[in-house]
Structure formats: C-alpha cells, structure tokens
Write an enzyme that holds these catalytic residues in place. Structure first.
Site, PDB file in Angstrom:
ATOM      1  N   ARG A  78       0.080  26.402  53.988  1.00 56.05           N
ATOM      2  CA  ARG A  78       0.316  27.372  52.914  1.00 56.05           C
ATOM      3  C   ARG A  78       0.125  28.798  53.418  1.00 56.05           C
ATOM      4  NH1 ARG A  78      -4.296  29.781  51.849  1.00 56.05           N
ATOM      5  NH2 ARG A  78      -6.273  28.627  51.990  1.00 56.05           N
ATOM      6  N   GLY A  79       0.668  29.732  52.664  1.00 54.16           N
ATOM      7  CA  GLY A  79       0.438  31.135  52.966  1.00 54.16           C
ATOM      8  C   GLY A  79      -0.961  31.556  52.534  1.00 54.16           C
ATOM      9  N   GLY A  80      -1.344  32.749  52.930  1.00 50.42           N
ATOM     10  CA  GLY A  80      -2.641  33.280  52.516  1.00 50.42           C
ATOM     11  C   GLY A  80      -3.739  33.042  53.529  1.00 50.42           C
ATOM     12  N   LEU A 146      -3.823  31.805  44.622  1.00 51.81           N
ATOM     13  CA  LEU A 146      -2.541  31.148  44.835  1.00 51.81           C
ATOM     14  C   LEU A 146      -2.224  31.113  46.322  1.00 51.81           C
ATOM     15  CD1 LEU A 146      -2.302  32.241  41.803  1.00 51.81           C
ATOM     16  CD2 LEU A 146       0.148  32.231  42.181  1.00 51.81           C
ATOM     17  N   GLY A 147      -1.634  30.021  46.743  1.00 50.83           N
ATOM     18  CA  GLY A 147      -1.140  29.900  48.106  1.00 50.83           C
ATOM     19  C   GLY A 147      -0.081  28.824  48.125  1.00 50.83           C
ATOM     20  N   GLY A 158      -0.275  25.487  45.786  1.00 54.39           N
ATOM     21  CA  GLY A 158      -0.145  26.047  44.441  1.00 54.39           C
ATOM     22  C   GLY A 158      -1.264  26.980  44.049  1.00 54.39           C
ATOM     23  N   ALA A 160      -5.428  27.622  42.227  1.00 52.14           N
ATOM     24  CA  ALA A 160      -6.777  27.133  41.959  1.00 52.14           C
ATOM     25  C   ALA A 160      -7.418  28.062  40.936  1.00 52.14           C
ATOM     26  CB  ALA A 160      -7.599  27.097  43.244  1.00 52.14           C
ATOM     27  N   CYS A 176     -10.112  34.762  50.359  1.00 47.45           N
ATOM     28  CA  CYS A 176      -8.766  35.335  50.543  1.00 47.45           C
ATOM     29  C   CYS A 176      -8.762  36.482  51.544  1.00 47.45           C
ATOM     30  CB  CYS A 176      -8.193  35.798  49.202  1.00 47.45           C
ATOM     31  SG  CYS A 176      -8.164  34.493  47.958  1.00 47.45           S
TER      32      CYS A 176
END
Length: 234
Positions: A78-80, A146-147, A158, A160, A176
């Site tokens: 995922r991104g982030g 979000l990620g 998605g 959390a 983050c």
C-alpha cells in the site's frame, strides 16, 4: 437497480491472514470470478504495517523489539508510511473495480475520506480533511488513516478508523510519518460516555452505510465459503 456491495465481517484476526485473503479476492475480482464490489471489515491483532513510503525515522523501535512487545511488523504494497492496527480499530478493505466507478486514484481516496467524514458526523464527531494530507481529522487530531494499492484498477488495503482503540500502540511509531501528530478515537472524542460494544456496532453500521452512499452501492451481508467463494443473500 443499485449494484450490491458485499460486506464480509471477518471479526478479529491476524493481519497476515487477512492480507493474503485480500490478495486472493483481488486476483479473483481481476479475473472476473467475482462480479460485485466487496468490503472486508476486520479488527486486527496488534500489528505495525510499513507502506511504500515508510522512512526509517518513522519506526523508532526495531522490529525485534516490537515483536518482544507482541506487535508484528509487516511490509506491504500500500501507499503511505507506517501505521498501527489493533483492537478497537475498525479496518475496512474495499475490493472495488474502479473501472465501474471512476479509474482515478485521487477520486477514490477523496470518496473514502468523504464517506468516513459523513459517518463520523452521524456519530456526532466533527470531521474534516487536512489539506495536503491523506486521512480524516477532528479538532486537529487524526482519527482515521488511509492507505491503498490498486492493480488493474482493482483496489486493496483501505482505511482504519479508531473507534474504541486504546491508542497507546501509536506511541511505538511516528504515525503516518507525521512528527507531532496526535491520534484520537471516536470514543475519546465523544467523551468516553458510550458502552464500547454499542459504540462499535453503531460505528460499523454508519461506516458501511456511508461507503455504500459514497460509491452508489447497496450494502448487503456476504459470506466467505470454505472453498473461497463469496456468497450473497438470494
């Protein structure tokens, strides 16, 4: 007729198992074996996940020290940056085919944020975006992260939302990658006056309804069969 959104309640479970389930369902969605959008809802055992943008400074404690404290560490696609998942946090993994919505990642992220903001408003928690940052905030504190990852326009990972989370898990990381960020929860923002189980049930309900509205889908309960097929009510 509004297309369905099949909602799979997974209860509480280990992150790695749910990650593999996500990947399997996404592959089947890409292959056309699953025709409807899915939403997996889960409460994870304590885990720290490292997104593609994770910096070394975001993880002050080494993985072996986190493991000693009972916290798994998982690198994901995922991104982030880094985040924490654990009890009291409602985690949602939409497996959507964006070609049936809008094939635009920024649009998708903004719709997820809008859905969470709408759900929080129904919980009497004022929420908003923070310009230039992904996620949802309330009174200057971050309440949802979000990620995402997208493959052939099918989404994984998605959001959390901290519902009744104790929040101490976030002290193990730089959430983050944002120095000085203060994490909060629905329970804390509502003054701790709610029964935790009732608040969890209500939060789950309004989040599902808000996601259905944001993506023009009708939420229905789905079930994961032993053979891996996804069943919906007749």
């Amino acid at each position: 007729m509004t297309p369905p959104l099949l909602v799979l309640d997974l209860g509480r479970g280990p992150y790695r198992e749910v990650l593999e389930l996500q990947r399997t369902l996404a592959r089947r969605r890409i292959a056309g074996e699953i025709s409807d959008d899915l939403l997996l809802l889960v409460e994870h055992d304590p885990v720290v996940t490292l997104g593609r943008s994770t910096r070394a400074a975001s993880l002050p404690l080494p993985p072996h020290e986190l493991a000693r404290r009972g916290v798994d560490v998982v690198e994901v696609e995922r991104g982030g940056d880094v985040t924490w998942h654990g009890p009291g946090q409602l985690v949602g993994y939409p497996i959507f085919d964006l070609t049936r919505h809008q094939p635009d990642l920024h649009w998708y992220l903004r719709r997820l944020e809008a859905a969470l903001i709408a759900a929080l408003e129904r919980l009497d928690v004022p929420a908003e975006r923070n310009p230039g940052l992904t996620g949802v905030w309330t009174r200057g504190r971050k309440i949802a992260s979000l990620g995402i990852h997208v493959k052939q326009w099918v989404t994984l990972h998605g959001f959390a939302l901290n519902v009744t989370s104790e929040l101490t898990g976030f002290e193990l990381i730089v959430p983050c990658g944002l120095q000085g960020v203060v994490m909060t929860s629905v329970a804390r923002e509502r003054g701790g006056r709610d029964d935790p189980a009732e608040l969890w049930t209500r939060a789950r309900s309004v989040v599902v309804e808000a996601l259905g509205a944001a993506f023009a889908r009708e939420p229905v309960s789905g079930a994961l069969e032993p053979d891996g097929t996804v069943a919906s009510p007749a």
